[in-house]
Design a protein around this motif. Structure first.
Motif, PDB file in Angstrom:
ATOM      1  N   PHE B 167       0.859  -1.330   0.189  1.00 26.65           N
ATOM      2  CA  PHE B 167      -0.107   0.175   0.088  1.00 26.65           C
ATOM      3  C   PHE B 167       0.873   1.070   0.049  1.00 26.65           C
ATOM      4  O   PHE B 167       0.755   2.405  -0.607  1.00 26.65           O
ATOM      5  CB  PHE B 167      -0.781   0.020   1.267  1.00 26.65           C
ATOM      6  CG  PHE B 167      -1.628   1.279   1.332  1.00 26.65           C
ATOM      7  CD1 PHE B 167      -2.670   1.705   0.652  1.00 26.65           C
ATOM      8  CD2 PHE B 167      -1.207   1.950   2.499  1.00 26.65           C
ATOM      9  CE1 PHE B 167      -3.378   2.784   0.978  1.00 26.65           C
ATOM     10  CE2 PHE B 167      -1.965   3.366   2.775  1.00 26.65           C
ATOM     11  CZ  PHE B 167      -2.984   3.520   1.940  1.00 26.65           C
ATOM     12  N   MET B 168       1.878   1.145   1.047  1.00 30.30           N
ATOM     13  CA  MET B 168       2.955   2.294   0.795  1.00 30.30           C
ATOM     14  C   MET B 168       3.607   2.468  -0.303  1.00 30.30           C
ATOM     15  O   MET B 168       3.791   3.724  -0.983  1.00 30.30           O
ATOM     16  CB  MET B 168       3.983   2.104   2.019  1.00 30.30           C
ATOM     17  CG  MET B 168       3.506   2.307   3.527  1.00 30.30           C
ATOM     18  SD  MET B 168       3.089   4.056   3.691  1.00 30.30           S
ATOM     19  CE  MET B 168       2.921   4.158   5.466  1.00 30.30           C
ATOM     20  N   MET B 171       1.246   4.370  -2.960  1.00 35.59           N
ATOM     21  CA  MET B 171       1.366   5.550  -2.703  1.00 35.59           C
ATOM     22  C   MET B 171       2.373   6.537  -3.272  1.00 35.59           C
ATOM     23  O   MET B 171       2.445   7.284  -3.802  1.00 35.59           O
ATOM     24  CB  MET B 171       0.954   5.833  -1.120  1.00 35.59           C
ATOM     25  CG  MET B 171      -0.288   5.454  -0.736  1.00 35.59           C
ATOM     26  SD  MET B 171      -1.941   6.052  -1.218  1.00 35.59           S
ATOM     27  CE  MET B 171      -2.041   7.539  -0.436  1.00 35.59           C
ATOM     28  N   CYS B 172       3.600   5.864  -2.832  1.00 35.08           N
ATOM     29  CA  CYS B 172       4.906   6.344  -3.159  1.00 35.08           C
ATOM     30  C   CYS B 172       4.886   6.524  -4.883  1.00 35.08           C
ATOM     31  O   CYS B 172       5.465   7.447  -5.215  1.00 35.08           O
ATOM     32  CB  CYS B 172       5.788   5.534  -2.617  1.00 35.08           C
ATOM     33  SG  CYS B 172       6.217   5.764  -0.908  1.00 35.08           S
ATOM     34  N   ALA B 174       2.618   6.550  -6.988  1.00 38.47           N
ATOM     35  CA  ALA B 174       1.677   7.441  -7.534  1.00 38.47           C
ATOM     36  C   ALA B 174       2.274   8.725  -7.173  1.00 38.47           C
ATOM     37  O   ALA B 174       2.519   9.673  -8.264  1.00 38.47           O
ATOM     38  CB  ALA B 174       0.531   7.549  -6.602  1.00 38.47           C
ATOM     39  N   GLY B 175       2.713   9.094  -6.101  1.00 38.98           N
ATOM     40  CA  GLY B 175       3.501  10.378  -5.769  1.00 38.98           C
ATOM     41  C   GLY B 175       4.794  10.829  -6.852  1.00 38.98           C
ATOM     42  O   GLY B 175       4.848  11.550  -7.330  1.00 38.98           O
ATOM     43  N   VAL B 209       1.481  13.114  -0.407  1.00 47.12           N
ATOM     44  CA  VAL B 209       1.157  11.693  -0.599  1.00 47.12           C
ATOM     45  C   VAL B 209       1.490  10.673   0.469  1.00 47.12           C
ATOM     46  O   VAL B 209       0.875  10.158   1.155  1.00 47.12           O
ATOM     47  CB  VAL B 209       1.690  11.182  -1.705  1.00 47.12           C
ATOM     48  CG1 VAL B 209       1.035   9.863  -2.292  1.00 47.12           C
ATOM     49  CG2 VAL B 209       0.819  12.023  -3.057  1.00 47.12           C
ATOM     50  N   LEU B 212      -0.064  11.509   3.719  1.00 49.51           N
ATOM     51  CA  LEU B 212      -1.502  11.029   3.847  1.00 49.51           C
ATOM     52  C   LEU B 212      -1.197   9.454   4.043  1.00 49.51           C
ATOM     53  O   LEU B 212      -1.987   8.772   4.884  1.00 49.51           O
ATOM     54  CB  LEU B 212      -2.239  11.031   2.536  1.00 49.51           C
ATOM     55  CG  LEU B 212      -3.613  10.603   2.237  1.00 49.51           C
ATOM     56  CD1 LEU B 212      -4.425  11.138   3.399  1.00 49.51           C
ATOM     57  CD2 LEU B 212      -3.995  10.671   1.028  1.00 49.51           C
ATOM     58  N   ALA B 213      -0.311   8.871   3.374  1.00 53.56           N
ATOM     59  CA  ALA B 213      -0.286   7.161   3.457  1.00 53.56           C
ATOM     60  C   ALA B 213       0.267   7.048   4.827  1.00 53.56           C
ATOM     61  O   ALA B 213      -0.370   6.050   5.539  1.00 53.56           O
ATOM     62  CB  ALA B 213       1.020   6.879   2.535  1.00 53.56           C
ATOM     63  N   ARG B 217      -2.225   4.755   7.414  1.00 49.32           N
ATOM     64  CA  ARG B 217      -1.653   3.446   7.878  1.00 49.32           C
ATOM     65  C   ARG B 217      -1.559   3.688   9.359  1.00 49.32           C
ATOM     66  O   ARG B 217      -1.732   2.656   9.927  1.00 49.32           O
ATOM     67  CB  ARG B 217      -0.090   3.198   7.423  1.00 49.32           C
ATOM     68  CG  ARG B 217       0.056   2.487   6.059  1.00 49.32           C
ATOM     69  CD  ARG B 217      -0.930   1.115   5.938  1.00 49.32           C
ATOM     70  NE  ARG B 217      -0.407   0.174   7.117  1.00 49.32           N
ATOM     71  CZ  ARG B 217      -1.383  -0.289   7.762  1.00 49.32           C
ATOM     72  NH1 ARG B 217      -2.598  -0.492   7.802  1.00 49.32           N
ATOM     73  NH2 ARG B 217      -1.128  -1.247   8.613  1.00 49.32           N
TER      74      ARG B 217
END
Lengths: 460, 289
Positions: B167-168, B171-172, B174-175, B209, B212-213, B217
């Motif tokens: 999940f992290m 997110m990373c 995407a960033g 991002v 937020l992640a 979490r």
């Protein structure tokens, strides 16, 4: 002639119709039992239900279905208590654990049985035919009172499963005698006289890692697994867990003798397979059934898988005996072990209380108790269990009956769940090395339990 | 006028639903936290003011649960962030077979936590667990991961990390993919070092991002229950006894409804505090002027 014949046929048809209609009007009841999932004695209550259906139709004039709902030991209390908290009529009968009687009775969730037992000759006779140990453990709350809230669904106690093939092997016998200077115990009677000090030598002798270990006991934090065994050691060592008159714990649970007993029990881990510190009932049975251990201390009720050749590698090689006692300074052998087994209680919210009582009356009929025994259950009626026929029926039956006399139960206090979790936490912490010594663990249990009892207003 | 009304016609059912399912139970819990009440015992709830909160504050074992929970959150989220970031950075490059590898990496995220707990219980088993099989074969010893008080916490943290690092990473990734390419090109021309590029180009762009992640979490890890319940039951002793387990036991094992409500309110306040922290940390959009 034709007219007469027609009349006769008409009358017969009317009679048949009437009979069918009367039959259709026969009451039908569905009784719901909440029991312990995966626990043979609980499941037998529902599996034997068709016999009750026949009985009810024949003798009580109604038809009945019995449906079972299940939860494992570890979550049965929550399931039962949730139903009670919601005042739900989902369950008519609940196979409870004896410790829960206080919590259920105080909340008014189960019905008191004294008057019912008094007014039902079948039940009265059955209760009179039970051991006082069973009446006290499965029926009574508060302890020492004459208030009855449950009836024993099955009796159970801790017994010792040992490998008779190893004990009877002449090579093993010779080697043991050479090493320790005395004979291996081989018979039921030998074990009846055995103390822990001697037994420890036996399990030490059979500890041959990684393929064979001497012993398996329960040490897990789940439910009451470590408590059953540690409390048995306390009682056998001559200690106690609470003063039942004042509910004081300090100075009793953390007595020197209990500290010694706890240390001894945890020390036995050195004769057990890796990971034994998280062993619960299943793991102990598996270790025994897979031939991983020489002996296992667990419940009589779970004997069946150990003797089932489809599940066990040692099905023909095990005998069931009484667990060791503790030799007291005066030379006597003290043996007091935890009682298992469960009572069943009738929900105060049930819409079928009368039928639930009928079911219980049927359950304690000698023929039902015999059938329960034949299917592997542990009945409680003395006219059944005290017979030679019963004690020879299953390999664990004799030890089960002999251990009743030495059985003792937990507290039945309404705050039992909190008292239990405290000791589960502290004792498993000690067993796993987080608590540095037995005294620290027991001191902590005693202090925390008294705080709970004080908060609940139970400390005198 | 009509459009104003119809707007409310659409919104009202959702607001009613939200009130009945979220706001009302929340207010109910807050109310119960001021009473001495057990839903199993029944009877009339007795108003005790802040006593339930005071007792929580005075209970040394409750503080121990807080420490255990924060330790779990800290270890799990930090490791997930590092692993997720490294994986995200790796998959941000042009790699052959990336589209096949990525779905595989996401698999742990879609496993039910209870199933993962049971699965890892077997993996960690001292007898037949695969880790101990290799340890024993290669080094001749075994570890009691879930039975040893010192190893139990790292063992459950590892499962959470296994589940949620993807999940992290997502997110990373995407960033990282949102960083304008021309900035990298400019940095290359200026011969900026890798660290300088990371410090002044990548980090400012992915910071919102990442925050937020981490927030998501953290809140989620703070609620950890299922994995630990299945794997250790909070044990051995209380080595992995986290607050949600204590809350569950208070509410449904001890049936101390008032006390459990007070603990639930405290947990809620902690989650609100984390969210507020996020709002403070997140860079506000610059207004053109």
């Amino acid at each position: 002639m034709t007219r007469k014949l027609f009349g006769l046929v008409l009358i017969l048809a009317l009679m048949l119709g009437l009979a069918v209609s009367v039959d259709a009007q026969k009451k039908h009841v569905t009784l719901s039992i909440l029991g312990i999932g995966g626990w043979t004695p609980s499941e037998l209550a529902v599996k034997m239900a068709p016999l009750f259906s026949e009985y009810a139709e024949k003798n009580l004039g109604y038809t009945v279905d019995i449906v079972g709902d299940w939860a494992p030991f570890t979550s049965l209390y929550e399931k039962a208590a949730s139903a009670f908290a919601a005042k739900s009529d989902a369950y008519d009968i609940i196979i409870s654990d004896s410790q829960w009687l206080g919590a259920f009775a105080e909340g008014g969730h189960i019905i008191q049985l004294n008057e019912i037992i008094e007014s039902e000759p079948l039940l009265k006779k059955a209760v009179e035919d039970m051991y006082e140990t069973h009446r006290a453990a499965y029926m009574t709350y508060p302890d020492g009172s004459d208030k009855w809230w449950g009836l024993p669904q099955e009796g159970d106690d801790l017994v010792l499963y040992v490998r008779k093939d190893l004990l009877n092997d002449p090579k093993e016998q010779t080697a043991f005698k050479e090493k320790y200077g005395f004979d291996l115990p081989t018979t039921y009677e030998d074990f009846a006289e055995l103390d822990w000090e001697t037994f420890e030598k036996v399990i030490e002798f059979f500890t041959r890692p990684p393929h064979l270990y001497g012993f398996a006991g329960e040490y897990a934090k789940e439910y009451d697994f470590i408590s059953d065994h540690v409390m048995s050691m306390f009682w056998t060592w001559g200690g106690d867990i609470i003063d039942v008159k004042t509910n004081r714990v300090q100075g009793i649970l953390n007595s020197d003798v209990n500290n010694e007993a706890l240390e001894y029990y945890v020390d036995l881990l050195k004769y057990q397979p890796p990971g034994a510190v998280s062993f619960g009932i299943d793991q102990v049975i598996n270790a025994m059934a897979q031939g991983q251990v020489f002996s296992a201390l667990t419940w009589a009720a779970v004997g069946a898988p150990i003797f089932d050749p489809n599940l066990s590698r040692v099905a023909d090689d095990v005998m069931v005996v009484q667990p060791p006692g503790k030799r007291m300074p005066d030379g006597t052998l003290n043996r007091i072990y935890c009682l298992g087994g469960q009572p069943w209680v009738i929900s105060a919210y049930s819409k079928h209380k009368k039928e639930a009582i009928d079911f219980l009356k049927w359950w304690y009929l000698p023929e039902t108790q015999w059938e329960f025994a034949r299917r592997g259950g542990n009945p409680v009626v003395r006219s059944v269990i005290d017979t030679k026929e019963f004690q020879e029926m299953n390999p664990w039956n004799k030890a089960y009956v002999d251990m009743i006399h030495t059985g003792r139960d937990f507290w039945h206090l309404p705050c039992y769940a909190e008292l239990l979790l405290i000791q589960q936490e502290e004792w498993t912490a000690y067993a796993s090395g987080a608590n540095k010594d037995a005294k620290t663990a027991n001191d902590s249990v005693a202090r925390r339990q008294e705080l709970v009892l004080m908060r609940e207003g139970l400390l005198k | 006028m009509f459009s104003q009304r119809i707007k409310w016609w659409f919104i009202t059912p959702m607001l009613v639903f939200l009130f009945l399912w979220n706001v009302l139970p929340l207010l109910w819990v807050v109310g119960l936290s001021f009473y001495n009440y057990s839903v199993l015992k029944g009877g009339t709830p007795r108003f005790v003011g802040f006593l339930n909160y005071l007792l929580l504050h005075m209970d040394p074992y409750m503080w121990e649960r807080f420490r255990t929970t924060f330790l779990f959150v800290l270890l799990a989220v930090a490791l997930e962030l590092v692993i997720g970031f490294v994986l995200g950075f790796f998959f941000n490059q042009k790699i052959k077979g990336k589209k096949y590898m990525l779905p595989l990496i996401f698999v742990p995220m879609i496993v039910a936590p209870v199933a993962a707990g049971v699965f890892f219980r077997f993996i960690y088993d001292p007898h037949w667990g695969i880790i101990n099989y290799f340890l024993n074969t290669l080094f001749g010893f075994r570890l009691e991961f879930l039975e040893d008080a010192a190893l139990a916490m790292p063992a459950v943290v590892a499962v959470d990390v296994w589940m949620w690092s993807p999940f992290m990473m997502l997110m990373c990734l995407a960033g990282l993919q949102a960083v304008p390419k021309h900035l990298y090109e400019a940095a290359e021309i200026d011969r900026l070092s890798w660290w300088t590029q990371f410090r002044y180009i990548v980090l400012p762009h992915i910071k919102p991002v990442l925050v937020l992640a981490v927030l998501l979490r953290t809140i989620d890890a703070f609620k950890i229950f299922d994995i630990i319940f299945v794997m250790t039951g909070g044990g051995p002793g209380s080595a992995t006894e986290v607050l949600p387990m204590t809350l569950y036991r208070n509410a449904f094992l001890f049936w101390r409804t008032g006390s459990a409500s007070a603990l639930a309110v405290v947990l809620l306040l902690i989650a609100v505090a984390f969210t507020s922290l996020y709002l403070l940390l997140i860079p506000r959009p610059r207004t053109e002027g």
